[in-house]
Motif scaffolding. Sequence first.
Motif, PDB file in Angstrom:
ATOM      1  N   VAL A 180       0.947  -1.194  -0.136  1.00  0.00           N
ATOM      2  CA  VAL A 180       0.167   0.087   0.031  1.00  0.00           C
ATOM      3  C   VAL A 180       1.031   1.185  -0.120  1.00  0.00           C
ATOM      4  O   VAL A 180       0.667   2.344  -0.725  1.00  0.00           O
ATOM      5  CB  VAL A 180      -0.817  -0.085   1.160  1.00  0.00           C
ATOM      6  N   ARG A 181       1.962   1.211   0.987  1.00  0.00           N
ATOM      7  CA  ARG A 181       2.938   2.504   0.714  1.00  0.00           C
ATOM      8  C   ARG A 181       3.295   2.670  -0.531  1.00  0.00           C
ATOM      9  O   ARG A 181       3.568   3.749  -1.096  1.00  0.00           O
ATOM     10  CB  ARG A 181       3.931   2.365   1.697  1.00  0.00           C
ATOM     11  N   ARG A 182       3.842   1.737  -1.385  1.00  0.00           N
ATOM     12  CA  ARG A 182       4.543   1.714  -2.529  1.00  0.00           C
ATOM     13  C   ARG A 182       3.560   2.196  -3.628  1.00  0.00           C
ATOM     14  O   ARG A 182       3.889   3.018  -4.508  1.00  0.00           O
ATOM     15  CB  ARG A 182       5.259   0.558  -2.947  1.00  0.00           C
ATOM     16  N   PHE A 183       2.199   1.591  -3.630  1.00  0.00           N
ATOM     17  CA  PHE A 183       1.458   1.938  -4.654  1.00  0.00           C
ATOM     18  C   PHE A 183       1.119   3.403  -4.413  1.00  0.00           C
ATOM     19  O   PHE A 183       1.090   4.195  -5.386  1.00  0.00           O
ATOM     20  CB  PHE A 183       0.221   1.079  -4.390  1.00  0.00           C
ATOM     21  N   VAL A 187       4.010  10.377   4.885  1.00  0.00           N
ATOM     22  CA  VAL A 187       4.027  11.323   3.799  1.00  0.00           C
ATOM     23  C   VAL A 187       4.650  12.594   4.039  1.00  0.00           C
ATOM     24  O   VAL A 187       4.485  13.677   3.094  1.00  0.00           O
ATOM     25  CB  VAL A 187       2.474  11.727   3.679  1.00  0.00           C
ATOM     26  N   SER A 188       5.585  12.526   5.069  1.00  0.00           N
ATOM     27  CA  SER A 188       6.061  13.729   5.298  1.00  0.00           C
ATOM     28  C   SER A 188       7.948  13.693   5.429  1.00  0.00           C
ATOM     29  O   SER A 188       8.570  14.593   5.360  1.00  0.00           O
ATOM     30  CB  SER A 188       5.914  14.431   6.652  1.00  0.00           C
ATOM     31  N   TYR A 189       8.317  12.517   5.347  1.00  0.00           N
ATOM     32  CA  TYR A 189       9.716  12.083   5.356  1.00  0.00           C
ATOM     33  C   TYR A 189      10.047  11.104   4.457  1.00  0.00           C
ATOM     34  O   TYR A 189       9.517   9.863   4.359  1.00  0.00           O
ATOM     35  CB  TYR A 189      10.304  11.772   6.792  1.00  0.00           C
ATOM     36  N   THR A 190      11.238  11.528   3.652  1.00  0.00           N
ATOM     37  CA  THR A 190      11.642  10.371   3.004  1.00  0.00           C
ATOM     38  C   THR A 190      13.059   9.615   3.586  1.00  0.00           C
ATOM     39  O   THR A 190      13.221   8.433   3.451  1.00  0.00           O
ATOM     40  CB  THR A 190      12.565  11.125   1.715  1.00  0.00           C
ATOM     41  N   GLU A 191      13.447  10.135   4.686  1.00  0.00           N
ATOM     42  CA  GLU A 191      14.457   9.370   5.547  1.00  0.00           C
ATOM     43  C   GLU A 191      14.200   9.318   6.886  1.00  0.00           C
ATOM     44  O   GLU A 191      13.390  10.333   7.374  1.00  0.00           O
ATOM     45  CB  GLU A 191      15.645  10.263   5.411  1.00  0.00           C
ATOM     46  N   GLU A 219      14.512   1.447   5.062  1.00  0.00           N
ATOM     47  CA  GLU A 219      13.386   1.707   3.890  1.00  0.00           C
ATOM     48  C   GLU A 219      12.069   1.600   4.270  1.00  0.00           C
ATOM     49  O   GLU A 219      11.624   0.619   4.891  1.00  0.00           O
ATOM     50  CB  GLU A 219      13.716   0.356   2.896  1.00  0.00           C
ATOM     51  N   ASN A 220      11.427   2.686   4.083  1.00  0.00           N
ATOM     52  CA  ASN A 220      10.316   2.836   4.943  1.00  0.00           C
ATOM     53  C   ASN A 220       9.164   3.336   3.589  1.00  0.00           C
ATOM     54  O   ASN A 220       8.031   3.431   3.905  1.00  0.00           O
ATOM     55  CB  ASN A 220      10.301   4.268   5.591  1.00  0.00           C
ATOM     56  N   TYR A 221       9.710   3.075   2.366  1.00  0.00           N
ATOM     57  CA  TYR A 221       8.704   3.199   1.510  1.00  0.00           C
ATOM     58  C   TYR A 221       7.786   4.542   1.597  1.00  0.00           C
ATOM     59  O   TYR A 221       6.405   4.426   1.448  1.00  0.00           O
ATOM     60  CB  TYR A 221       7.885   2.093   1.102  1.00  0.00           C
ATOM     61  N   SER A 222       8.315   5.626   1.882  1.00  0.00           N
ATOM     62  CA  SER A 222       7.754   6.989   2.246  1.00  0.00           C
ATOM     63  C   SER A 222       8.275   8.061   1.079  1.00  0.00           C
ATOM     64  O   SER A 222       8.966   7.741   0.346  1.00  0.00           O
ATOM     65  CB  SER A 222       8.223   7.396   3.634  1.00  0.00           C
ATOM     66  N   ALA A 223       7.393   9.026   1.333  1.00  0.00           N
ATOM     67  CA  ALA A 223       7.877  10.201   0.244  1.00  0.00           C
ATOM     68  C   ALA A 223       7.339  11.534   1.138  1.00  0.00           C
ATOM     69  O   ALA A 223       6.366  11.572   1.863  1.00  0.00           O
ATOM     70  CB  ALA A 223       7.030  10.132  -0.888  1.00  0.00           C
TER      71      ALA A 223
END
Length: 723
Positions: A415-418, A466-470, A486-490
């Motif tokens: 779900v995170r990656r989609f 949805v607020s942090y890439t790292e 690896e959090n599959y975040s953006a």
Amino acid sequence: MASPTIDRLLPGQPYPLGATSDGLGVNFAVFSAHATRMELCVFDARGRHEMRRYDLPECTDEVWHGYLPDAQPGLVYGYRAHGPHDPDNGHRFNPHKLLLDPYARQLTGAPRWHDALFGYRMGHSRADLSLDRRDSAPYMPKAIVLDDAFNWGGARRPQTPWERTVIYEMHLRGASMQREDLRPPLRGTATALADPRFIDHLGKLGVTAVELLPVHAFLQDSFLVDRGLRNYWGYSTLCFFSPEPAYLGDGGPNSLKQAIRRLHGAGIEVILDVVYNHTCEGSELGPTLSWRGLDNASYYRLIPGEERYYINDTGCGNTVNLSHPRVLQMVLDSLRYWTEAYQVDGFRFDLGVTLGREGTGFDPGSGFFDAILQDPVLATRKLISEPWDIGPGGYQLGNHPPRFAEWNDQFRDGVRRFWRGDEGMRGALASNLSGSRELFDKRHRRPWASVNFVTAHDGFTLADVVSYTERHNEANGEEGRDGHSENYSANWGEEGETEDAGILAQRARVQRAMLATILLSDGTPMLLAGDEFGNSQSGNNNAYCQDNPISWLDWQVAASPAGQALTRFVAQAVSLRRAHASLRTARYTDVAEALTPGLSRLAWFDAQARFMDQAAWENPQDRALQLRRVAEHDDDPTQLDVTLLLVNGGAEPVDFQLPEPRLAWQVCLDSGEPERRDAPGVSVTVGPHALMMLCAQADRASPHAPPVPSPKKTDARKSATHA
């Protein structure tokens, strides 16, 4: 309470284990297969002064026992175990160390760190092979004989069916530490958990169960104390029968029972996150607090041929030896105690794979699973496993026995990656939406076996996804190396906090889309406390040691316009799940079965309303998808409940053509425009990074509707080509 003054104990009984009052005295029973002598130590009411020592006079079937006449609940006690000090062969007896009763039901407090807590001389050249002769009693918590009487008022447990369950994972302390409407002494306690305003919040959300992070008494690890930090999560168990004293305030164990009773009165079940895979005593260099000093070679798994060292399938220094019948009994007794004395409704087993390990590795038919599943009390509770550990073959998602649900991390990652926009994730999302059939549709398991989540205590909160890439874990004192990399975040344009209205709007859209995905998928949805209003941990994805505002729920955010709007959206999605049978499938069925001509139980379409074929599934660029689900109406089997989920994971709006047959569709949910409620025609536009749910009813024209050809493959995604 005055200490009894008799000279010696009566023989007593070997069962039940622990300290049991009969009104005329207290029976003590503790297991140790290798001890040569066991002493009961009685303390003053505050646990500061050791007043008497008594030898337990009998040992029956490796259980040491004795009876103290005239003793009453409130008596403070501990044990000292005599036996061989032979670490090379797994024996670490040291009678200078006061030991907690493994069955203690209430503790005087927590350990105070001192070198005397260790069975060996710190800094000695022989390390753990040496023997420390200092008395550890001044630094140890003690057990308190407890009277378990409590008036449950005849209230019955809610017993919500699995397919209607919505779980809210929360930390008992963190949920209320920033509640300004509570007096400071109540914050962080079970009394705050029972507060009507918090229960009302849960009721408005529509959750049916709270899953509490560990409430068993746990240790404040010395390495954290040395860094000025605290064990916040509590995955370092000190006692399997006693609640954490810091959570009880002045009310004692009854305050937790009162909270459970009030939650039950509101129709909310209570599930405990429990840690039976390891204990707080750690590796051979850890302290001697209970099990290690009572019978190290029985309670722990030791490396064959190198019994000085521990098998460490948990990553926490030791592994509890559930292959030993008395150790397995201790775990089962603990589970039964919480179900009976506290009326708990279920358990989530930390590192559940470890519990299912036998000598040959993980076994779904292990003694642990078999013992629970045949137990007339425990088998009726909700049972959830974390289906992995760090040992060999430690990833076992989908391989647990029937009656167990499992945390589905593939749902989380897919779900995170989609919604992040990764290529080729449409098939994974389809699997998630339809109950991860390829993982759980075996041995007559049900879709509810998949516990669907996007966030949990371990990792980013949803706002941080949805607020942090790292990750930003510097406060943990490990130079940011801890936690998942690896959090599959953006972050959608800027790392962390921002005042950019466009970025904030995009983050809000993606949060709503992911929350809706959890709640509109087959399986058991689980929400992380605070995600319903946008709670953040400032990018910390491993806040296990942050007992401070980093981890505590920020109720000011909940009261903000954005927080209130998100909470309303979550409540709306939960309400739709409750109202529509097609969103909570009770069992895996033939998805191509037509319930009425033209309407199969499940069908997939692309944005042009064409049935998905193999080429469409393999298209890595397309992020649009339609899922139509049909089920018998809850109240009227002649009516069909039909929902159509339109998913747009792309960055631009998508026009969806609605599939045949034409129904009287209504927009029931739109994560892109939450207030939208129009009636679409033959097509509808779904905004970027959004999903929409349409609802309709249909007559079940005939109970013998023409059959639909079954698909050649059982994958739910591909079966729609024959719908």
